[in-house]
Design an enzyme around this catalytic site. Structure first.
Site, mmCIF file in Angstrom:
data_model
loop_
_atom_site.group_PDB
_atom_site.id
_atom_site.type_symbol
_atom_site.label_atom_id
_atom_site.label_comp_id
_atom_site.label_asym_id
_atom_site.label_seq_id
_atom_site.Cartn_x
_atom_site.Cartn_y
_atom_site.Cartn_z
ATOM 1 N N LYS A 40 -11.803 14.852 -9.808
ATOM 2 C CA LYS A 40 -10.898 13.779 -9.711
ATOM 3 C C LYS A 40 -10.513 13.097 -10.825
ATOM 4 C CE LYS A 40 -9.009 10.163 -8.121
ATOM 5 N NZ LYS A 40 -7.555 10.316 -7.447
ATOM 6 N N CYS A 87 -4.305 4.308 -11.144
ATOM 7 C CA CYS A 87 -5.304 5.518 -11.241
ATOM 8 C C CYS A 87 -5.578 5.940 -12.836
ATOM 9 C CB CYS A 87 -4.977 6.593 -10.380
ATOM 10 S SG CYS A 87 -4.673 6.016 -8.561
HETATM 11 N N1 SAJ Z 1 4.263 9.125 -15.959
HETATM 12 C C1 SAJ Z 1 4.752 9.312 -17.058
HETATM 13 N N2 SAJ Z 1 5.196 10.786 -17.424
HETATM 14 C C2 SAJ Z 1 5.021 11.646 -16.487
HETATM 15 C C3 SAJ Z 1 4.294 11.420 -15.397
HETATM 16 C C4 SAJ Z 1 4.166 9.991 -14.928
HETATM 17 O O1 SAJ Z 1 5.131 8.423 -17.989
HETATM 18 O O2 SAJ Z 1 5.301 12.803 -16.800
HETATM 19 C C5 SAJ Z 1 3.719 7.773 -15.653
HETATM 20 C C6 SAJ Z 1 4.554 7.010 -14.429
HETATM 21 O O3 SAJ Z 1 5.816 6.601 -14.755
HETATM 22 C C7 SAJ Z 1 3.313 5.871 -14.004
HETATM 23 C C8 SAJ Z 1 2.232 6.735 -14.272
HETATM 24 O O4 SAJ Z 1 2.547 7.675 -15.651
HETATM 25 O O5 SAJ Z 1 3.450 4.917 -14.773
HETATM 26 C C9 SAJ Z 1 1.296 7.336 -13.152
HETATM 27 O O6 SAJ Z 1 2.300 8.036 -12.413
HETATM 28 P P1 SAJ Z 1 1.915 9.251 -11.638
HETATM 29 O O7 SAJ Z 1 2.870 9.571 -10.629
HETATM 30 O O8 SAJ Z 1 1.615 10.240 -12.599
HETATM 31 O O9 SAJ Z 1 0.526 8.823 -10.855
HETATM 32 P P2 SAJ Z 1 -0.088 7.882 -9.891
HETATM 33 O O10 SAJ Z 1 -0.995 7.041 -10.504
HETATM 34 O O11 SAJ Z 1 0.956 7.392 -8.707
HETATM 35 O O12 SAJ Z 1 -1.058 8.957 -8.795
HETATM 36 C C10 SAJ Z 1 -1.870 9.696 -9.532
HETATM 37 C C11 SAJ Z 1 -1.932 11.247 -8.994
HETATM 38 N N3 SAJ Z 1 -2.742 12.048 -9.881
HETATM 39 C C12 SAJ Z 1 -1.968 13.335 -10.297
HETATM 40 O O13 SAJ Z 1 -1.107 13.704 -10.005
HETATM 41 C C13 SAJ Z 1 -3.119 14.144 -10.958
HETATM 42 C C14 SAJ Z 1 -2.316 11.393 -7.655
HETATM 43 O O14 SAJ Z 1 -2.539 12.496 -7.254
HETATM 44 C C15 SAJ Z 1 -3.831 10.779 -7.451
HETATM 45 O O15 SAJ Z 1 -4.416 10.805 -6.252
HETATM 46 C C16 SAJ Z 1 -3.691 9.317 -8.012
HETATM 47 O O16 SAJ Z 1 -3.238 9.265 -9.287
HETATM 48 C C17 SAJ Z 1 -5.011 8.439 -7.624
HETATM 49 O O17 SAJ Z 1 -5.263 7.771 -6.697
HETATM 50 O O18 SAJ Z 1 -5.915 8.628 -8.468
#
Ligand code: SAJ
Length: 418
Positions: free
Chosen positions: A205, A259
């Site tokens: 995780k 997360c």
């Molecule tokens: N972000 C970027 N660039 C990217 C991707 C995301 O700047 O290329 C930013 C987003 O804008 C946001 C943050 O990162 O501010 C997080 O967004 P996210 O969509 O990457 O993740 P979360 O927090 O919504 O969900 C994540 C997911 N983890 C992964 O994809 C590895 C989800 O599957 C997990 O279950 C969740 O964290 C969790 O609960 O841990």
């Protein structure tokens, strides 16, 4: 007799999970220490906004397969889904909710029970914290009671689909624990279920979210270099992505949510010395709001008392969740520097600062600063926005606006296109 599951914590993960089990043949007791949540759910109000959740949670409640209360009761299975925050100053994990949830189920534990931890935790938590607490019951772990760590891995905005479709990792105290947990999740999980030990499952995780954080930091660094040398990071990234072994994450205004900005610290917590890269990545992403404010100020140089309109304060696109959103820091820094800030986010219902309707937010504004890639921003009446604004500058930190913005006449500045 139908099996009974007691779910500790009715938050973003606990409530969807409880609703899922309740609509798949189990009797579920949803437990939350927050009386307000229990009261509102008892009255049929669902406190978490997530596509499809209200429908399934209400179906579960109406069928009486899901009942909610503030204290646990005897059950066949206990699933712990409580928050594990970090201390903002020390960056150390706070496991007090996990500990108290464990303590609270102790009096109800019986021979044959399965206890599952789903909360994200530092490695070794199941072994060194959960098991010693549960062992106080005098039941033999692995023989009388079974224990597993099963991390949730679902994406906010797609929780219900991903709960069903994603592969699931189950870390058992022993094989019997893992197999018993697998049988349970199989009731609704269509993805593959992989069995391992507890500590490996905890690492899986944390490694997933840290992978994402470090890659976003790398993208943010590429973006800054591109700004510095005067090139377009988006074009460079898309060309580099044509290589069969390269696939970048995207730069942006910082990393928010509950997360990715937190979980890497759990690995640092476990081993500070060997996590240099993880710590630097965290710092790079945490420093993005300052960098964004510098860009805004440069773009507005010479404008007297500029009015800045923020588009999107959710932590990412197409959700209404503002937890740890980079917009919070960006707005504070802009305000500290004396700038007038207006905020528009049609997806967010509650926020620390006042939210304005669209045309009020852009009236006489000098600049729109896009911080979340909401699809809705490309369906707005651009001509009306254009005519209401004083300046015509638009800074898009997510590279999400369509060509129509430029075509309408806006001076569009995309982050990373120096
Ligand atoms: N972000 C970027 N660039 C990217 C991707 C995301 O700047 O290329 C930013 C987003 O804008 C946001 C943050 O990162 O501010 C997080 O967004 P996210 O969509 O990457 O993740 P979360 O927090 O919504 O969900 C994540 C997911 N983890 C992964 O994809 C590895 C989800 O599957 C997990 O279950 C969740 O964290 C969790 O609960 O841990």
């Amino acid at each position: 007799m139908d099996k009974k599951i007691c779910i500790m914590g009715l938050g973003y993960i606990g409530l969807p999970t409880a609703s899922m089990f309740a609509t798949h043949g189990y009797n579920v007791i949803g437990v939350d220490v927050n009386e307000k949540i229990i009261k509102s759910m008892t009255n049929g109000t669902i406190h978490i906004k997530e596509p499809g959740l209200e429908t399934i949670a209400l179906a579960a409640l109406n069928s009486k397969r899901l009942t909610v209360k503030t204290d646990p009761e005897p059950a066949d299975v206990f699933i712990i889904c409580v928050p594990t925050p970090i201390d903002e100053n020390t960056k150390k994990s706070d496991l007090s909710y996990v500990k108290s949830a464990c303590e609270s189920i102790l009096p109800y534990l019986q021979k044959g029970n399965l206890v599952i931890l789903e909360s994200t935790v530092p490695p070794l938590t199941t072994k060194n914290i959960l098991i010693p607490i549960l062992a106080k019951s005098k039941l033999v772990v692995g023989e009388d009671i079974f224990i597993a760590y099963c991390p949730e891995r679902v994406l906010p905005g797609k929780i219900l689909t991903e709960l069903v479709k994603n592969d699931r990792i189950i870390g058992g105290f022993n094989l019997k624990s893992a197999q018993t947990a697998k049988k349970l999740y199989k009731s609704f999980v269509e993805g593959e279920i992989h069995l391992t030990d507890c500590t490996t499952a905890e690492m899986v995780k944390l490694m997933e979210n840290t992978f994402r954080d470090v890659n976003i930091a790398l993208a943010n660094e590429f973006m800054k270099v591109s700004e510095h040398v005067g090139t377009d990071v988006w074009e460079a990234m898309s060309l580099a992505n044509k290589h069969p072994r390269v696939n970048f994450h995207d730069p942006g205004p910082g990393v928010g949510g509950h997360c990715i900005a937190i979980d890497p610290w759990f690995l640092v917590d476990a081993d500070r010395e060997d996590t240099e890269l993880i710590q630097i990545a965290r710092r790079i992403n945490d420093d993005m709001p300052k960098y964004i404010v510098e860009i805004v100020e440069k773009e507005l140089e010479g404008v007297d008392k500029p009015i800045i309109t923020i588009f999107g304060v959710a932590y990412k696109g197409n959700v209404g969740d503002t937890r740890k959103s980079p917009a919070i820091d960006i707005i504070s820094i802009l305000k500290e520097k004396g700038h007038e800030v207006r905020i528009y986010d049609p997806l967010v219902e509650e926020f620390d600062h006042r939210l304005s309707p669209l045309f009020e937010a852009v009236e006489d504004s000098d600049c729109i600063l896009v911080l979340a890639d909401h699809r809705i921003f490309n369906t707005l009446d651009l001509k009306e926005i254009f005519s209401k604004m004083r300046g015509k500058k638009v800074i898009d930190t997510k590279n999400c606006l369509s060509k129509s913005w430029k075509n309408t006449g806006f001076d569009l500045r995309i982050l990373g296109n120096g």
